[in-house]
Motif scaffolding. Structure first.
Motif, mmCIF file in Angstrom:
data_model
loop_
_atom_site.group_PDB
_atom_site.id
_atom_site.type_symbol
_atom_site.label_atom_id
_atom_site.label_comp_id
_atom_site.label_asym_id
_atom_site.label_seq_id
_atom_site.Cartn_x
_atom_site.Cartn_y
_atom_site.Cartn_z
ATOM 1 N N THR A 193 0.929 -1.282 0.244
ATOM 2 C CA THR A 193 -0.298 0.277 -0.185
ATOM 3 C C THR A 193 0.971 0.928 -0.073
ATOM 4 O O THR A 193 2.394 1.046 0.153
ATOM 5 N N ASN A 207 -0.377 4.010 1.554
ATOM 6 C CA ASN A 207 -0.698 4.624 2.735
ATOM 7 C C ASN A 207 0.697 4.492 3.432
ATOM 8 O O ASN A 207 0.153 3.368 4.826
ATOM 9 N N ILE A 211 -5.763 -3.303 5.507
ATOM 10 C CA ILE A 211 -5.640 -2.940 4.135
ATOM 11 C C ILE A 211 -7.485 -3.174 3.658
ATOM 12 O O ILE A 211 -8.040 -2.401 3.370
ATOM 13 N N LEU A 222 -8.496 -0.526 0.778
ATOM 14 C CA LEU A 222 -7.734 -0.365 0.054
ATOM 15 C C LEU A 222 -7.274 -1.110 -0.888
ATOM 16 O O LEU A 222 -7.278 -2.440 -0.589
ATOM 17 N N ILE A 236 -5.120 -3.700 -2.215
ATOM 18 C CA ILE A 236 -3.905 -4.833 -1.728
ATOM 19 C C ILE A 236 -3.127 -4.513 -3.553
ATOM 20 O O ILE A 236 -3.657 -5.549 -4.053
#
Length: 200
Positions: free
Chosen positions: A48, A50, A94, A99, A101
């Motif tokens: 990710t 993030n 995640i 989000l 992956i």
């Protein structure tokens, strides 16, 4: 308790730090966190973008280790244990946060220090062309092929350890690595970079 080194200033082995941590020595757990924090952070970026989430999961992992030290056994490889636990926790987070992956394939390739390697091969004037070529070749690799390469050549994990981290059998690990290297070998340039990186 202050972390001490063996004679000749050799680093304390992971398993000794782990046992000290199990015995209640928080400094030993802190040393393990310091030892692997950046590697785990970099590994997390393969799943990710993030970074805040990655850091949160890392912090939560070590807090979890503190809370559960009485119930955690002694793993054969502390590094392997940390990578697998982090991978599981990050994937759960995640999913929870909806989000995407997957290891980054387009914007960055698996080798974070390409610039150093590039300059060792060609002049700086060719840098953009080099990056474009490498991204093209590494872009042909699947997510799992890139992950296997990262764990083997960046984290120096064995096939058995990679199989534990990725939750696949050793034959699948061998297949992933062979397929990835086979793809890169089709380009003498990509293979040259691969050889220089893996043999250094």
């Amino acid at each position: 308790m202050q972390i001490k080194k063996h004679q000749n200033e050799e680093p304390i082995p992971d398993f000794v730090l782990w046992q000290n941590y199990k015995d209640g020595d928080i400094d030993s757990l802190s040393e393990l966190m310091r030892r692997y924090y950046m590697s785990l952070l970099q590994y997390g970026t393969k799943f990710t973008k993030n970074k805040m989430l990655i850091e949160d999961i890392l912090h939560d992992l070590f807090l979890e280790l503190l809370d559960r030290r009485a119930f955690i056994s002694n793993p054969e490889s502390v590094k392997n244990y940390l990578f697998k636990a982090f991978r599981i926790n990050l994937n759960k987070a995640i999913h929870k946060n909806n989000l995407m992956i997957g290891i980054k394939e387009q914007e960055e390739d698996i080798f974070a220090d390409l610039k150093t390697i590039e300059h060792a091969i060609l002049d700086e004037d060719s840098e953009k062309e080099i990056i474009a070529k490498l991204n093209q070749y590494f872009g042909l690799l699947t997510k799992r092929q890139k992950e296997a390469l990262h764990l083997k050549y960046y984290e120096s994990l064995s096939h058995e350890e990679i199989s534990a981290v990725m939750d696949i059998n050793k034959q699948s690990v061998s297949n992933l690595l062979q397929q990835a290297i086979g793809i890169l070998k089709k380009s003498w340039f990509a293979y040259l970079v691969l050889f220089k990186l893996f043999s250094s």
